[in-house]
Design a protein around this motif. Structure first.
Motif, PDB file in Angstrom:
ATOM      1  N   ARG A  65      -5.472  -6.642  -5.189  1.00  0.00           N
ATOM      2  CA  ARG A  65      -5.971  -5.314  -4.932  1.00  0.00           C
ATOM      3  C   ARG A  65      -4.725  -4.643  -5.493  1.00  0.00           C
ATOM      4  O   ARG A  65      -4.764  -3.627  -6.217  1.00  0.00           O
ATOM      5  CB  ARG A  65      -5.757  -4.957  -2.972  1.00  0.00           C
ATOM      6  CG  ARG A  65      -6.476  -5.365  -2.499  1.00  0.00           C
ATOM      7  CD  ARG A  65      -7.356  -4.607  -0.940  1.00  0.00           C
ATOM      8  NE  ARG A  65      -5.780  -5.441  -0.315  1.00  0.00           N
ATOM      9  CZ  ARG A  65      -5.667  -5.996   0.644  1.00  0.00           C
ATOM     10  NH1 ARG A  65      -7.320  -7.322   0.245  1.00  0.00           N
ATOM     11  NH2 ARG A  65      -4.588  -5.985   1.214  1.00  0.00           N
ATOM     12  N   SER A  66      -2.990  -4.940  -5.558  1.00  0.00           N
ATOM     13  CA  SER A  66      -2.490  -4.094  -6.460  1.00  0.00           C
ATOM     14  C   SER A  66      -2.464  -4.065  -7.503  1.00  0.00           C
ATOM     15  O   SER A  66      -1.896  -3.172  -7.653  1.00  0.00           O
ATOM     16  CB  SER A  66      -1.010  -4.918  -5.859  1.00  0.00           C
ATOM     17  OG  SER A  66      -0.061  -4.775  -6.406  1.00  0.00           O
ATOM     18  N   GLN A  81      -5.407  -4.166  -9.362  1.00  0.00           N
ATOM     19  CA  GLN A  81      -6.696  -3.543  -9.439  1.00  0.00           C
ATOM     20  C   GLN A  81      -6.369  -1.619  -9.428  1.00  0.00           C
ATOM     21  O   GLN A  81      -6.307  -0.759 -10.473  1.00  0.00           O
ATOM     22  CB  GLN A  81      -7.772  -3.421  -8.109  1.00  0.00           C
ATOM     23  CG  GLN A  81      -8.458  -4.909  -8.539  1.00  0.00           C
ATOM     24  CD  GLN A  81      -9.410  -5.111  -7.145  1.00  0.00           C
ATOM     25  OE1 GLN A  81      -8.884  -4.841  -6.185  1.00  0.00           O
ATOM     26  NE2 GLN A  81     -10.005  -6.248  -7.785  1.00  0.00           N
ATOM     27  N   ARG A  82      -5.012  -1.588  -8.183  1.00  0.00           N
ATOM     28  CA  ARG A  82      -4.674  -0.587  -8.393  1.00  0.00           C
ATOM     29  C   ARG A  82      -3.909   0.086  -9.428  1.00  0.00           C
ATOM     30  O   ARG A  82      -3.648   1.326 -10.094  1.00  0.00           O
ATOM     31  CB  ARG A  82      -4.062   0.060  -7.357  1.00  0.00           C
ATOM     32  CG  ARG A  82      -4.289  -0.210  -6.243  1.00  0.00           C
ATOM     33  CD  ARG A  82      -3.558   0.211  -4.917  1.00  0.00           C
ATOM     34  NE  ARG A  82      -3.888   0.312  -3.828  1.00  0.00           N
ATOM     35  CZ  ARG A  82      -3.579  -0.619  -2.249  1.00  0.00           C
ATOM     36  NH1 ARG A  82      -2.780  -1.431  -2.559  1.00  0.00           N
ATOM     37  NH2 ARG A  82      -4.897  -0.583  -1.646  1.00  0.00           N
ATOM     38  N   TYR A  83      -2.664  -1.144  -9.959  1.00  0.00           N
ATOM     39  CA  TYR A  83      -2.488  -0.754 -10.889  1.00  0.00           C
ATOM     40  C   TYR A  83      -2.826  -0.615 -12.776  1.00  0.00           C
ATOM     41  O   TYR A  83      -2.452   0.430 -13.496  1.00  0.00           O
ATOM     42  CB  TYR A  83      -1.613  -1.824 -11.748  1.00  0.00           C
ATOM     43  CG  TYR A  83       0.267  -2.330 -12.229  1.00  0.00           C
ATOM     44  CD1 TYR A  83      -0.024  -1.182 -13.967  1.00  0.00           C
ATOM     45  CD2 TYR A  83       1.085  -2.774 -11.435  1.00  0.00           C
ATOM     46  CE1 TYR A  83       0.964  -1.532 -14.662  1.00  0.00           C
ATOM     47  CE2 TYR A  83       1.958  -2.429 -12.344  1.00  0.00           C
ATOM     48  CZ  TYR A  83       2.318  -1.854 -14.113  1.00  0.00           C
ATOM     49  OH  TYR A  83       3.691  -1.770 -14.731  1.00  0.00           O
ATOM     50  N   SER A  87       1.075  -1.166   0.061  1.00  0.00           N
ATOM     51  CA  SER A  87      -0.352  -0.124  -0.048  1.00  0.00           C
ATOM     52  C   SER A  87       1.059   1.424  -0.424  1.00  0.00           C
ATOM     53  O   SER A  87       0.581   2.306  -0.829  1.00  0.00           O
ATOM     54  CB  SER A  87      -0.619   0.203   0.692  1.00  0.00           C
ATOM     55  OG  SER A  87      -2.415  -1.299   1.378  1.00  0.00           O
ATOM     56  N   ALA A 111      -6.326   0.436 -12.699  1.00  0.00           N
ATOM     57  CA  ALA A 111      -6.601   1.831 -12.182  1.00  0.00           C
ATOM     58  C   ALA A 111      -5.825   2.592 -13.468  1.00  0.00           C
ATOM     59  O   ALA A 111      -6.109   3.684 -13.618  1.00  0.00           O
ATOM     60  CB  ALA A 111      -7.076   1.889 -10.692  1.00  0.00           C
ATOM     61  N   GLN A 154       2.347   1.955  -3.222  1.00  0.00           N
ATOM     62  CA  GLN A 154       2.037   2.309  -4.162  1.00  0.00           C
ATOM     63  C   GLN A 154       0.642   4.060  -4.219  1.00  0.00           C
ATOM     64  O   GLN A 154       0.685   4.519  -4.853  1.00  0.00           O
ATOM     65  CB  GLN A 154       0.390   1.239  -4.588  1.00  0.00           C
ATOM     66  CG  GLN A 154       1.052   0.147  -5.167  1.00  0.00           C
ATOM     67  CD  GLN A 154      -0.079  -0.901  -5.897  1.00  0.00           C
ATOM     68  OE1 GLN A 154      -1.056  -1.509  -5.473  1.00  0.00           O
ATOM     69  NE2 GLN A 154       0.247  -1.486  -7.147  1.00  0.00           N
ATOM     70  N   GLU A 155       0.556   3.904  -2.559  1.00  0.00           N
ATOM     71  CA  GLU A 155      -0.488   4.926  -2.603  1.00  0.00           C
ATOM     72  C   GLU A 155       0.199   5.890  -1.937  1.00  0.00           C
ATOM     73  O   GLU A 155      -0.765   6.767  -2.513  1.00  0.00           O
ATOM     74  CB  GLU A 155      -1.486   4.609  -1.165  1.00  0.00           C
ATOM     75  CG  GLU A 155      -2.904   3.221  -1.800  1.00  0.00           C
ATOM     76  CD  GLU A 155      -3.168   2.916  -0.942  1.00  0.00           C
ATOM     77  OE1 GLU A 155      -3.203   3.383   0.430  1.00  0.00           O
ATOM     78  OE2 GLU A 155      -4.598   2.486  -1.265  1.00  0.00           O
TER      79      GLU A 155
END
Length: 212
Positions: free
Chosen positions: A137-138, A140-142, A74, A144, A77-78
């Protein structure tokens, strides 16, 4: 009598700083051990010993091993300003070719910088259900972030006709996802420049209305 109005906030601030430092130490130690030994071979006890802390302290500060991995990914990425810079650059692009070039370079830099961490996550996901959820989840963020590139292509009327937004994101994920960079650079021994040039050309041809 002593004045506790000053002493108590001061002690509270010291405790907060100590707790933050403990958390930082745990995360840094865990990352080092995950990379050196592999996620599956590291225990919370290992992390505690290497960090010179009691095992209950690790659990209280950061949680178990999967919670630590989740926090590391997190924060990658965040809390990564480079990703936001890439997204800002994409929104400023004035042509489809420029969108693809910026996306290619941005994913190249990110994968170059964080390759070991990303591959550690992939390996962890293969042996641990919690890690597999973290990888999902990672991803999905990528994806996005790649969606922002596709939306910019669409707003510039540069997206090839017949492609839906989802299909375009799928293409970018196939060409610019971390596994593709790994295959080209680490498995097939291309240079990062060679891989970026080739993948940029492929994405431009596949996604843009007019190729350069």
């Amino acid at each position: 009598m002593p004045d506790n109005k000053v002493a108590r906030p001061y002690r509270s601030e010291l405790r907060a700083k100590a707790a933050a430092q403990t958390r930082t130490t745990i995360l840094a130690t865990a990352m080092r051990l995950f990379l050196e030994r592999g996620y599956a071979k590291v225990t919370v006890n290992d992390i505690a010993q290497q960090a010179n802390l009691a095992t209950p302290t690790v659990y209280a500060s950061t949680g178990g091993k999967s919670a630590i991995l989740s926090t590391l990914m997190s924060e990658l990425q965040e809390g990564n300003p480079a990703i936001e810079e890439i997204l800002v650059a994409i929104r400023r692009c004035r042509s489809g070719q420029e969108v693809i070039a910026v996306t290619a370079h941005g994913t190249r830099v990110t994968n170059d910088r964080y390759h070991d961490i990303l591959q550690m996550m992939v390996a962890a996901a293969a042996v641990d259900d919690a890690a597999a959820e973290i990888r999902t989840r990672s991803d999905q963020r990528y994806r996005a972030a790649l969606s922002d590139a596709v939306r910019r292509l669409k707003s510039l009327r540069a997206l090839k006709k017949g492609l839906t937004e989802k299909q375009a994101v799928d293409v970018l994920w196939f060409l610019f996802g971390y596994q593709t960079w790994h295959v080209f650079v680490y498995d097939q021994h291309w240079s990062w420049d060679e891989a970026e040039s080739f993948l940029t050309a492929q994405a431009t041809t596949a996604l843009t209305a007019t190729s350069p």
